[in-house]
Design a protein around this motif. Structure first.
Motif, PDB file in Angstrom:
ATOM      1  N   GLY A   1       4.469   1.048   7.014  1.00 43.66           N
ATOM      2  CA  GLY A   1       5.553   2.020   6.951  1.00 43.66           C
ATOM      3  C   GLY A   1       6.536   1.927   8.100  1.00 43.66           C
ATOM      4  N   LYS A   2       6.387   0.941   8.981  1.00 39.63           N
ATOM      5  CA  LYS A   2       7.309   0.766  10.104  1.00 39.63           C
ATOM      6  C   LYS A   2       8.700   0.427   9.573  1.00 39.63           C
ATOM      7  CE  LYS A   2       8.002  -2.029  14.283  1.00 39.63           C
ATOM      8  NZ  LYS A   2       7.451  -3.153  15.100  1.00 39.63           N
ATOM      9  N   VAL A   3       9.735   1.110  10.079  1.00 41.49           N
ATOM     10  CA  VAL A   3      11.112   0.901   9.641  1.00 41.49           C
ATOM     11  C   VAL A   3      11.910   0.243  10.762  1.00 41.49           C
ATOM     12  CG1 VAL A   3      13.232   1.997   8.813  1.00 41.49           C
ATOM     13  CG2 VAL A   3      11.003   2.929   8.147  1.00 41.49           C
TER      14      VAL A   3
ATOM     15  N   SER B   1       0.831  -1.204   0.000  1.00 44.58           N
ATOM     16  CA  SER B   1       0.000   0.000   0.000  1.00 44.58           C
ATOM     17  C   SER B   1       0.868   1.257   0.000  1.00 44.58           C
ATOM     18  CB  SER B   1      -0.936   0.018   1.220  1.00 44.58           C
ATOM     19  OG  SER B   1      -0.186   0.151   2.421  1.00 44.58           O
ATOM     20  N   ILE B   2       2.191   1.068   0.125  1.00 45.45           N
ATOM     21  CA  ILE B   2       3.142   2.185   0.125  1.00 45.45           C
ATOM     22  C   ILE B   2       3.976   2.093  -1.141  1.00 45.45           C
ATOM     23  CG2 ILE B   2       5.126   3.191   1.315  1.00 45.45           C
ATOM     24  CD1 ILE B   2       3.969   2.131   3.924  1.00 45.45           C
ATOM     25  N   SER B   3       3.998   3.169  -1.917  1.00 41.27           N
ATOM     26  CA  SER B   3       4.752   3.184  -3.160  1.00 41.27           C
ATOM     27  C   SER B   3       6.245   3.355  -2.874  1.00 41.27           C
ATOM     28  CB  SER B   3       4.273   4.309  -4.065  1.00 41.27           C
ATOM     29  OG  SER B   3       4.603   5.572  -3.506  1.00 41.27           O
ATOM     30  N   LYS B   4       7.059   3.171  -3.897  1.00 43.93           N
ATOM     31  CA  LYS B   4       8.502   3.326  -3.748  1.00 43.93           C
ATOM     32  C   LYS B   4       8.850   4.752  -3.347  1.00 43.93           C
ATOM     33  CE  LYS B   4      12.869   2.349  -6.117  1.00 43.93           C
ATOM     34  NZ  LYS B   4      13.494   1.772  -7.338  1.00 43.93           N
ATOM     35  N   GLU B   5       8.171   5.739  -3.932  1.00 44.58           N
ATOM     36  CA  GLU B   5       8.425   7.141  -3.605  1.00 44.58           C
ATOM     37  C   GLU B   5       8.055   7.423  -2.150  1.00 44.58           C
ATOM     38  OE1 GLU B   5       6.775   6.064  -6.265  1.00 44.58           O
ATOM     39  OE2 GLU B   5       8.365   6.453  -7.744  1.00 44.58           O
ATOM     40  N   GLN B   6       6.906   6.893  -1.719  1.00 48.06           N
ATOM     41  CA  GLN B   6       6.479   7.086  -0.342  1.00 48.06           C
ATOM     42  C   GLN B   6       7.437   6.394   0.634  1.00 48.06           C
ATOM     43  OE1 GLN B   6       2.555   5.421  -0.873  1.00 48.06           O
ATOM     44  NE2 GLN B   6       1.573   7.439  -0.851  1.00 48.06           N
TER      45      GLN B   6
ATOM     46  N   ALA C   1      10.552   8.600   1.018  1.00 45.87           N
ATOM     47  CA  ALA C   1      10.287   9.775   1.847  1.00 45.87           C
ATOM     48  C   ALA C   1      10.138   9.388   3.316  1.00 45.87           C
ATOM     49  CB  ALA C   1       9.020  10.470   1.347  1.00 45.87           C
ATOM     50  N   ALA C   2       9.457   8.270   3.572  1.00 44.93           N
ATOM     51  CA  ALA C   2       9.254   7.822   4.951  1.00 44.93           C
ATOM     52  C   ALA C   2      10.576   7.414   5.591  1.00 44.93           C
ATOM     53  CB  ALA C   2       8.274   6.650   4.985  1.00 44.93           C
ATOM     54  N   PHE C   3      11.461   6.799   4.797  1.00 49.94           N
ATOM     55  CA  PHE C   3      12.751   6.387   5.343  1.00 49.94           C
ATOM     56  C   PHE C   3      13.602   7.603   5.708  1.00 49.94           C
ATOM     57  CE2 PHE C   3      17.258   5.364   4.737  1.00 49.94           C
ATOM     58  CZ  PHE C   3      17.397   4.398   5.713  1.00 49.94           C
ATOM     59  N   LYS C   4      13.606   8.635   4.853  1.00 43.96           N
ATOM     60  CA  LYS C   4      14.373   9.846   5.157  1.00 43.96           C
ATOM     61  C   LYS C   4      13.849  10.518   6.423  1.00 43.96           C
ATOM     62  CE  LYS C   4      15.550  10.727   0.309  1.00 43.96           C
ATOM     63  NZ  LYS C   4      15.349  11.611  -0.861  1.00 43.96           N
ATOM     64  N   LYS C   5      12.539  10.519   6.588  1.00 44.74           N
ATOM     65  CA  LYS C   5      11.939  11.097   7.796  1.00 44.74           C
ATOM     66  C   LYS C   5      12.361  10.301   9.022  1.00 44.74           C
ATOM     67  CE  LYS C   5       7.484  12.360   9.846  1.00 44.74           C
ATOM     68  NZ  LYS C   5       6.014  12.379   9.660  1.00 44.74           N
ATOM     69  N   TRP C   6      12.383   8.985   8.880  1.00 46.81           N
ATOM     70  CA  TRP C   6      12.789   8.113   9.988  1.00 46.81           C
ATOM     71  C   TRP C   6      14.243   8.383  10.363  1.00 46.81           C
ATOM     72  CZ3 TRP C   6      16.418   4.006  10.137  1.00 46.81           C
ATOM     73  CH2 TRP C   6      16.354   3.203  11.274  1.00 46.81           C
ATOM     74  N   CYS C   7      15.099   8.591   9.366  1.00 46.60           N
ATOM     75  CA  CYS C   7      16.518   8.875   9.631  1.00 46.60           C
ATOM     76  C   CYS C   7      16.679  10.144  10.469  1.00 46.60           C
ATOM     77  CB  CYS C   7      17.286   9.020   8.317  1.00 46.60           C
ATOM     78  SG  CYS C   7      17.562   7.472   7.430  1.00 46.60           S
ATOM     79  N   ARG C   8      15.853  11.153  10.177  1.00 51.45           N
ATOM     80  CA  ARG C   8      15.968  12.432  10.886  1.00 51.45           C
ATOM     81  C   ARG C   8      15.570  12.326  12.352  1.00 51.45           C
ATOM     82  NH1 ARG C   8      13.940  14.447   5.872  1.00 51.45           N
ATOM     83  NH2 ARG C   8      11.809  14.524   6.683  1.00 51.45           N
ATOM     84  N   ASN C   9      14.891  11.245  12.710  1.00 52.73           N
ATOM     85  CA  ASN C   9      14.463  11.073  14.099  1.00 52.73           C
ATOM     86  C   ASN C   9      15.530  10.421  14.970  1.00 52.73           C
ATOM     87  OD1 ASN C   9      11.932  12.176  13.615  1.00 52.73           O
ATOM     88  ND2 ASN C   9      11.033  10.215  13.037  1.00 52.73           N
ATOM     89  N   GLY C  10      16.655  10.043  14.376  1.00 53.51           N
ATOM     90  CA  GLY C  10      17.703   9.376  15.146  1.00 53.51           C
ATOM     91  C   GLY C  10      18.449  10.337  16.048  1.00 53.51           C
ATOM     92  N   LEU C  11      18.268  10.220  17.348  1.00 50.99           N
ATOM     93  CA  LEU C  11      18.871  11.156  18.299  1.00 50.99           C
ATOM     94  C   LEU C  11      20.386  10.976  18.394  1.00 50.99           C
ATOM     95  CD1 LEU C  11      16.254  11.004  21.210  1.00 50.99           C
ATOM     96  CD2 LEU C  11      16.484  12.743  19.422  1.00 50.99           C
ATOM     97  N   LEU C  12      20.874   9.754  18.162  1.00 57.61           N
ATOM     98  CA  LEU C  12      22.298   9.481  18.339  1.00 57.61           C
ATOM     99  C   LEU C  12      22.987   9.140  17.027  1.00 57.61           C
ATOM    100  CD1 LEU C  12      22.206   7.345  21.634  1.00 57.61           C
ATOM    101  CD2 LEU C  12      22.652   9.785  21.381  1.00 57.61           C
ATOM    102  N   THR C  13      22.303   9.342  15.900  1.00 56.18           N
ATOM    103  CA  THR C  13      22.931   9.067  14.604  1.00 56.18           C
ATOM    104  C   THR C  13      23.726  10.284  14.151  1.00 56.18           C
ATOM    105  OG1 THR C  13      20.883   9.756  13.515  1.00 56.18           O
ATOM    106  CG2 THR C  13      21.198   7.400  13.863  1.00 56.18           C
TER     107      THR C  13
END
Length: 342
Positions: free
Chosen positions: A302-304, A100-105, A108-120
Motif C-alpha cells: 500500500g506504499k504510495v 493483496s490490495i483490491s481496487k477499492e482498497q 481509499a488508501a490513496f485518498k487517505k495518503w492525499c490528506r496527509n500532504g502538509l503542503l498540498t
C-alpha cells in the motif's frame, strides 16, 4: 493464444481476487484455488499472427495490443484475458507476487495518503479527482549479487595530552587492510520501458516472502507487461543500486580512526542468480488543475509514491512560520543575555 478463465458454474469470466487469493466469478460468487483450477475451464484462441492482434473469445471483438502487453481486458465486454505466448518460453516469469490490495482498497488508501500532504492544496486533499486506477503486473528482474572488496588504506589516531607547560599532539599511522565478501539478495530492477524508474525504485521494498510460482490465473483481470530488457542489459543498474551499501560497509569496517586515506579500493561485483518476476503495482491517475498527476502504489504493502502539486500559499505560510519562530527565539536569547534584537 488468448486465455479466458470461465466459471464452471455459470460460464461467466473469472478474475484473480486479491482479497481471497482465488480465481473468482463476479456473477455467481464461485471461488477456486488457483492450484486446483481445472484446465477444462480454460478457453484458448489461437491466431496465426500473434504479434499484436487477438480476438476476444467472449464477444468476438478484435484486441489490438502493444507487443509488450501480456494481460489485458477487452475494451468491449470487459473480459480479462491473458496473452499466453507472451508469458511462456523465454518470456515466462519465474515468480509472481499477487495483489493483496483490491481496487477499492487502493482508492481509499490513496485518498487517505492525499490528506496527509502538509503542503498540498486544500482541494487536492478533499476533492475526488481520481481519473483511473489500473492494476498492473510490472516486469522486474531480481538479482542475487556477490561483491568481493579489497581495501588498502592508511589510518591515523590522534592523541592530545599535557605535560608540564606544554600541550602535545601525538599522531600514529596505521596500515589498514580489509578483505570483504558481501552477498546481496533479491535486488529489484524494473524491466519495462513504460514505467518511470524513479517511481518503481521508491515503491520498494516488496515482500519477497510472498513470491509464488508463476501461474497465468494470477494475471486474470489485470494488465501485465512483458520485459523490454533482459537481465544482462539491466545488470549495471542492479550493481549501481548496491554501490551505496558497499561504500557504507567499507566505511563502517574502518571506523575508529581520526582520518582514513584510501590507497586502493578494489570492488568486484558479480551476478550469482537472476529471476524474471512480476510485481503488483496500482497506477493512479489523478486530475488536478487541468493536469494529470501519476502516482504508483505497491500492490502488496500500500506504499504510495509520486509528486503531488504544491500549494504556494502553504509554502509561503510555512516559511513565514519558521522565520517568525526564529525571530522570537533570537529575541528571547538576546533578552536573556542582556541585549536587544530588532
Amino acid at each position: 493464444m488468448v486465455i479466458h478463465y470461465k466459471c464452471p458454474n455459470c460460464g461467466d469470466d473469472m478474475v484473480f481476487n486479491s482479497e481471497t487469493g482465488t480465481l473468482s466469478c463476479g456473477a455467481c460468487g464461485r471461488q477456486d484455488n488457483i492450484e486446483d483450477f481445472s484446465e477444462e475451464n480454460i478457453i484458448t484462441t489461437f491466431e496465426e499472427d500473434e504479434a499484436k492482434e487477438y480476438h476476444c473469445e467472449n464477444c468476438g471483438a478484435v484486441l489490438i495490443t502493444e507487443a509488450e502487453t501480456a494481460a489485458t481486458t477487452c475494451s468491449f465486454c470487459g473480459a480479462g484475458v491473458v496473452l499466453a505466448d507472451r508469458v511462456s518460453g523465454t518470456l515466462a516469469p519465474a515468480m509472481v507476487i499477487p495483489f493483496s490490495i483490491s481496487k477499492e482498497q487502493a482508492g481509499a488508501a490513496f485518498k487517505k495518503w492525499c490528506r496527509n500532504g502538509l503542503l498540498t492544496p486544500k482541494d487536492f486533499m478533499t476533492a475526488n479527482r481520481i481519473k483511473n486506477i489500473t492494476g498492473m503486473y510490472v516486469p522486474f528482474w531480481i538479482y542475487d549479487l556477490n561483491s568481493k572488496v579489497q581495501v588498502s588504506a592508511v589510518g591515523t589516531k590522534v592523541r592530545t595530552y599535557t605535560k608540564g607547560e606544554y600541550i602535545y599532539t601525538e599522531t600514529k599511522f596505521y596500515d589498514v587492510y580489509r578483505d570483504i565478501n558481501l552477498d546481496y539478495l533479491k535486488i529489484p530492477v524494473d524491466a519495462s520501458t513504460k514505467m518511470n524508474d524513479e517511481l518503481m525504485d521508491k515503491l520498494e521494498p516488496f515482500p519477497y516472502d510472498q513470491l509464488k510460482e508463476f501461474k497465468t490465473p494470477y494475471l486474470a483481470g489485470y494488465i501485465a507487461e512483458k520485459y523490454n530488457y533482459d537481465d544482462k542489459e539491466l545488470l549495471p543498474r542492479a550493481k549501481d543500486k548496491i554501490d551505496g551499501y558497499i561504500e557504507s560497509y567499507i566505511k563502517s569496517s574502518v571506523s575508529g580512526y581520526a582520518t582514513v586515506n584510501y590507497k586502493r579500493k578494489d570492488i568486484n561485483v558479480k551476478k550469482v542468480h537472476s529471476s524474471y518476476v512480476l510485481l503488483p503495482v496500482w497506477m493512479v491517475y489523478y486530475d488536478y488543475n487541468k493536469t494529470e498527476h501519476i502516482f504508483a502504489m505497491n500492490g502488496q504493502t500500500g506504499k504510495v509514491v509520486g509528486k503531488p502539486p504544491i500549494s504556494k500559499g502553504k509554502v509561503a505560510g510555512w516559511f513565514g512560520g519558521v522565520a517568525a519562530g526564529t525571530f522570537v527565539s533570537l529575541k528571547v536569547v538576546s533578552m536573556l543575555m542582556g541585549g536587544g534584537f530588532w
